[in-house]
Design a protein around this motif. Sequence first.
Motif, PDB file in Angstrom:
ATOM      1  N   ARG A 110       0.834  -1.209   0.000  1.00 50.30           N
ATOM      2  CA  ARG A 110       0.000   0.000   0.000  1.00 50.30           C
ATOM      3  C   ARG A 110       0.865   1.253   0.000  1.00 50.30           C
ATOM      4  N   GLU A 138       2.114   2.041  -3.401  1.00 51.70           N
ATOM      5  CA  GLU A 138       1.090   2.737  -4.193  1.00 51.70           C
ATOM      6  C   GLU A 138       1.027   4.220  -3.832  1.00 51.70           C
ATOM      7  N   VAL A 139       0.968   4.499  -2.536  1.00 56.12           N
ATOM      8  CA  VAL A 139       0.836   5.886  -2.068  1.00 56.12           C
ATOM      9  C   VAL A 139       2.035   6.722  -2.505  1.00 56.12           C
ATOM     10  N   ALA A 186       4.217   6.048  -4.911  1.00 58.33           N
ATOM     11  CA  ALA A 186       4.302   6.141  -6.375  1.00 58.33           C
ATOM     12  C   ALA A 186       3.379   7.243  -6.884  1.00 58.33           C
ATOM     13  N   ALA A 187       2.192   7.335  -6.299  1.00 61.40           N
ATOM     14  CA  ALA A 187       1.248   8.394  -6.693  1.00 61.40           C
ATOM     15  C   ALA A 187       1.825   9.769  -6.378  1.00 61.40           C
ATOM     16  N   ALA A 188       2.479   9.888  -5.218  1.00 57.33           N
ATOM     17  CA  ALA A 188       3.083  11.166  -4.840  1.00 57.33           C
ATOM     18  C   ALA A 188       4.213  11.537  -5.801  1.00 57.33           C
ATOM     19  N   ARG A 189       4.999  10.548  -6.206  1.00 60.68           N
ATOM     20  CA  ARG A 189       6.075  10.831  -7.162  1.00 60.68           C
ATOM     21  C   ARG A 189       5.512  11.272  -8.508  1.00 60.68           C
ATOM     22  N   ARG A 190       4.425  10.641  -8.927  1.00 62.86           N
ATOM     23  CA  ARG A 190       3.809  11.058 -10.203  1.00 62.86           C
ATOM     24  C   ARG A 190       3.328  12.505 -10.121  1.00 62.86           C
ATOM     25  N   ARG A 191       2.727  12.866  -8.991  1.00 63.95           N
ATOM     26  CA  ARG A 191       2.258  14.256  -8.835  1.00 63.95           C
ATOM     27  C   ARG A 191       3.438  15.226  -8.787  1.00 63.95           C
ATOM     28  N   TRP A 212      10.847  13.388  -3.294  1.00 63.56           N
ATOM     29  CA  TRP A 212       9.923  12.266  -3.145  1.00 63.56           C
ATOM     30  C   TRP A 212      10.606  10.930  -3.413  1.00 63.56           C
ATOM     31  N   SER A 221      10.701   7.970  -0.679  1.00 62.99           N
ATOM     32  CA  SER A 221      10.238   6.618  -0.988  1.00 62.99           C
ATOM     33  C   SER A 221      11.246   5.573  -0.528  1.00 62.99           C
ATOM     34  N   GLU A 231       1.254  13.591   4.560  1.00 60.19           N
ATOM     35  CA  GLU A 231       0.789  12.400   3.857  1.00 60.19           C
ATOM     36  C   GLU A 231       0.173  11.400   4.836  1.00 60.19           C
TER      37      GLU A 231
END
Length: 346
Positions: free
Chosen positions: A10, A13-14, A16-21, A33, A37, A135
């Motif tokens: 989990r 996922e969290v 990875a989403a932050a890195r994409r943003r 980020w 991670s 976060e």
Amino acid sequence: MESVLTVESRLVEVLAAARRRSRVRTQQYEQLWEALSRMALGGKMIRPRLLIDAHEGLGGTAAQAATDAAGAMQLLHIGLIIHDDVIDNDTVRRGEMNITGQFSSEAMLLGATSAAAQTWGISSSLLAGDLMLNEAQSLLARLDLEAPRRLAILDIYDETIAESVAGEQSDVWLSLHLDEADSGDVLTMIGRKTAAYSFEAPLSIAAVLAGSDDILVERLRAIGRRIGIVYQLRDDVLGVFGDEQETGKSVLSDLREGKETLLINTARAHPAWTEVAHLFGARGLDAEGGLRLRQVIEESGARAYVESMIAEHCETIDGLIAEAELPQALAGRLADLTSACSLRCA
């Protein structure tokens, strides 16, 4: 182990989403980020594991919410230790450069002066810690629960932050030696700085998730406070007398910092302390000076006293666990955790 892997999945996922943003902002923000991670994943995962085990042990059925809450505990931990490293002027954690060290070094390689690079590294760490705390709160605020339980968990998080900040500030204040601190002051500081977020919060949140009543929540909070004190007292002993290869920490760092632990607070009362007081808190403390300090601490009886306090708290915890009338599996888990905290070598 399966539950911990689920929490890690989990968190992947969290994060990875932050890195994409982060990619829509700046390269440096994205790098921050990426560093976060790496820090957040892996490790002992003590806090997430405790929350999951307690939730399951109490018969809780909110599996997904528990997984997210456990992930939040890991992010909270990362945020607080990042800030702690800044306060302690540390650039290394567990044998590797922390965010301050990494970002400072990279800036110097690009041509920044030492002072400017240090400012960049410290600034990056402060902001990274803020991101982790935010976060963690975001995960808790989005738990798929009815409003009263979700708000109760957020209240625990708010109280945990307040306790942790108060404890951290007390730790720094006691190290200034402007007041005559006694053992009670040191134990109170430990309870706030370490126990509140590491053990009280995971147990309390697990109980709320499982639908436990307020009495049980408070009993678990009391147990968590005591376990946290045992954990930190052992950490303080290891910080001076531990095996550096096992702990990953220099046995000189706490002595150089002038950290006011129960070990030091007790040793101060011994007449021989006056002979080594000038070495304590000296930034240039070398191995020989550290050896002299350790000898006086040992001869003063401080180490034996702290060991007796650890044993006393373990006995108290056993009584609190029995009084709480917990499910057998959870009672056993907490007893095992107490023993592990008291006997750990790293």
